[in-house]
Enzyme design. Structure first.
Site, PDB file in Angstrom:
ATOM      1  N   TYR A 142       0.824  -1.215   0.000  1.00 52.64           N
ATOM      2  CA  TYR A 142       0.000   0.000   0.000  1.00 52.64           C
ATOM      3  C   TYR A 142       0.859   1.266   0.000  1.00 52.64           C
ATOM      4  CZ  TYR A 142      -4.661  -1.998   0.870  1.00 52.64           C
ATOM      5  OH  TYR A 142      -5.862  -2.643   0.762  1.00 52.64           O
ATOM      6  N   LYS A 193       3.386 -15.182   1.880  1.00 54.74           N
ATOM      7  CA  LYS A 193       3.582 -15.882   0.605  1.00 54.74           C
ATOM      8  C   LYS A 193       5.077 -16.141   0.470  1.00 54.74           C
ATOM      9  CE  LYS A 193       2.033 -17.558  -3.283  1.00 54.74           C
ATOM     10  NZ  LYS A 193       1.195 -18.779  -3.349  1.00 54.74           N
ATOM     11  N   ASP A 225      -2.710 -18.235   0.013  1.00 57.13           N
ATOM     12  CA  ASP A 225      -3.718 -18.970  -0.779  1.00 57.13           C
ATOM     13  C   ASP A 225      -4.336 -20.088   0.060  1.00 57.13           C
ATOM     14  OD1 ASP A 225      -1.213 -20.196  -0.834  1.00 57.13           O
ATOM     15  OD2 ASP A 225      -1.314 -20.812  -2.935  1.00 57.13           O
ATOM     16  N   ASP A 249      -6.134  -7.157   4.019  1.00 58.00           N
ATOM     17  CA  ASP A 249      -7.313  -6.546   3.393  1.00 58.00           C
ATOM     18  C   ASP A 249      -8.216  -7.628   2.815  1.00 58.00           C
ATOM     19  OD1 ASP A 249      -8.922  -4.428   2.331  1.00 58.00           O
ATOM     20  OD2 ASP A 249      -8.042  -4.826   0.360  1.00 58.00           O
ATOM     21  N   ASP A 253     -11.986  -9.362   4.574  1.00 58.98           N
ATOM     22  CA  ASP A 253     -13.314  -9.380   3.935  1.00 58.98           C
ATOM     23  C   ASP A 253     -13.866 -10.803   3.895  1.00 58.98           C
ATOM     24  OD1 ASP A 253     -13.195  -6.640   3.375  1.00 58.98           O
ATOM     25  OD2 ASP A 253     -14.036  -6.903   1.356  1.00 58.98           O
TER      26      ASP A 253
HETATM   27  C1  IPM Z   1     -10.331  -1.529   4.251  1.00 62.62           C
HETATM   28  C2  IPM Z   1     -10.641  -0.883   2.918  1.00 62.62           C
HETATM   29  C3  IPM Z   1      -9.528   0.107   2.594  1.00 62.62           C
HETATM   30  C4  IPM Z   1      -8.248  -0.689   2.453  1.00 62.62           C
HETATM   31  C5  IPM Z   1      -9.781   0.964   1.344  1.00 62.62           C
HETATM   32  C6  IPM Z   1     -11.093   1.707   1.438  1.00 62.62           C
HETATM   33  C7  IPM Z   1      -8.653   1.914   1.089  1.00 62.62           C
HETATM   34  O1  IPM Z   1     -10.835  -1.844   1.937  1.00 62.62           O
HETATM   35  O2  IPM Z   1     -10.244  -0.801   5.253  1.00 62.62           O
HETATM   36  O3  IPM Z   1     -10.203  -2.751   4.285  1.00 62.62           O
HETATM   37  O4  IPM Z   1      -7.952  -1.226   1.372  1.00 62.62           O
HETATM   38  O5  IPM Z   1      -7.518  -0.771   3.438  1.00 62.62           O
HETATM   39 MG    MG Z   2     -10.810  -3.836   2.659  1.00 63.63          MG
END
Ligand code: IPM
Ligand code: MG
Length: 360
Positions: A142, A193, A225, A249, A253
């Site tokens: 990032y 990884k 993975d 990230d 999710d």
């Molecule tokens: C998160 C989001 C952010 C990230 C975005 C909105 C920049 O997806 O907080 O997970 O990628 O960190």
């Molecule tokens: Mg995110």
């Protein structure tokens, strides 16, 4: 009476709606537990671009630095997709994270008994899930340099980012994971990884060194993975998952969906000292913005994390979480969690139900 200065960052999309609901609950709980919250609203993301043409105005960063804690909703809107990177909403959030050096992102995933049937996975797979993703937040791909875009001699374009970590950055985030694991089931799974990436090889070496210093904690490693697969195959095996910025990230999710909806997941982003940032894991959901359809619970649970971690008001935090649990138990759901047997509520009405539960 304890007094705290809270910066509220409603942001974009569903952000303002869920912020409104959460603020009412915080006002309520602060009265109940006799502390004072002084809110200051500031701009970030698309809404800041509209008014100042900057996704993180100087005054927002200044107010955040001077606060006791920051509570953010969400940022982002597809209408900014074609703007240069420095003018995009996401850049505001990334600048805030790095400006406050919020290197430790803590994302707890726990199954609410009332929502066991809301997950797309079978109840027996998710029943005992109680894990925390510890994601490094101010380094990795990032923020790594060099990055950018160049023309290739002879035609074409090349774009690139760099995934880099220093030993110091790895030590700092793994320290947090080891401390956290010690308060839980004492297990860390580090996700990397290392079979392909040099940066992951260093990651693994440093985490192994930490494990030597912390013999009471059981450390395992998974390639990212495989970790993605294990998370849907047997998510209950995990206690603390320690990983870098990009893998964290993605993995968080995926882990969020174990609970049935990403609309349930809170997070905290912390420095060693200084104010922390508390925000839902979900995005700004522009498709349902201003329709009173959003689930405010991830932000409410982020507010509970703020009360517990930043303000040390842990009784108030527990009370807020209990109120959420009670409303879910009674069968109330926002659209993202709906099934035929439950009662659907709008964002505002969900907030009211939780407020009533707080006061009953
Ligand atoms: C998160 C989001 C952010 C990230 C975005 C909105 C920049 O997806 O907080 O997970 O990628 O960190
Ligand atoms: Mg995110």
């Amino acid at each position: 009476m304890n007094k705290y200065k809270i910066v509220l960052l409603p942001g974009d999309g569903i952000g303002p709606e869920i912020t409104k609901v959460t603020k009412i609950l915080l006002e309520n709980i602060s009265k109940k537990f006799s502390f004072e919250l002084n809110f200051e609203e500031q701009l970030i993301g698309g809404s800041a671009i509209e008014k100042t043409s900057n996704p993180l105005p100087e005054r927002t960063l200044k107010a955040c630095k001077e606060s006791d804690a920051i509570l953010m909703a969400a940022i982002g809107d597809p209408k900014y997709d074609n703007l240069p990177r420095e003018k995009r909403p996401e850049t505001g959030l990334l600048q805030l994270r790095s400006g406050l050096e919020l290197f430790a992102n803590i994302r707890p995933v726990k199954i609410w008994p009332s929502l066991i049937d809301s997950s797309s996975l079978r109840p027996e797979i998710i029943r005992n899930v109680d894990l925390i993703v510890v994601r490094e937040l101010t380094g990795g791909i990032y923020f790594g340099e060099p990055k950018g875009r160049i023309s290739i001699e002879g035609g074409g374009v090349k774009a690139f980012n760099t995934m880099s970590y220093t030993s110091g950055e790895i030590d700092q985030i793994s320290d947090i994971a080891f401390e956290l694991a010690r308060t839980r089931r004492k297990k860390i799974c580090s996700v990397d990884k290392a079979n392909v990436l040099d940066v992951s090889q260093l990651w693994r070496e440093r985490v192994n060194l930490q494990a030597k210093r912390n013999p009471d904690i059981e450390l395992t490693h998974l390639y990212v993975d495989n970790a993605a697969m294990q998370l849907v195959k047997d998510p209950a095996q995990f206690d603390v998952i320690l990983t870098g910025n990009l893998f964290g990230d993605i993995i968080s999710d995926e882990a969020a969906m174990l609970t049935g909806s990403i609309g349930m997941l809170p997070s905290a982003s912390l420095n060693i000292d200084g104010p922390g940032l508390f925000e839902p894991v979900h995005g700004s959901a522009p498709d349902i913005a201003n329709k009173n359809k959003a689930n405010p619970i991830a932000m409410i649970l982020s507010a509970a994390m703020m009360l517990r971690i930043a303000l040390k008001e842990s009784e108030a935090a527990a009370e807020l979480e209990k109120a959420v649990e009670a409303v879910l138990y009674e069968g109330f759901r926002t659209a993202d969690l709906m099934d035929q047997t439950k009662t659907e509520l709008g964002c505002k009405e969900m907030g009211e139900k939780i407020k009533n539960a707080l006061n009953s």
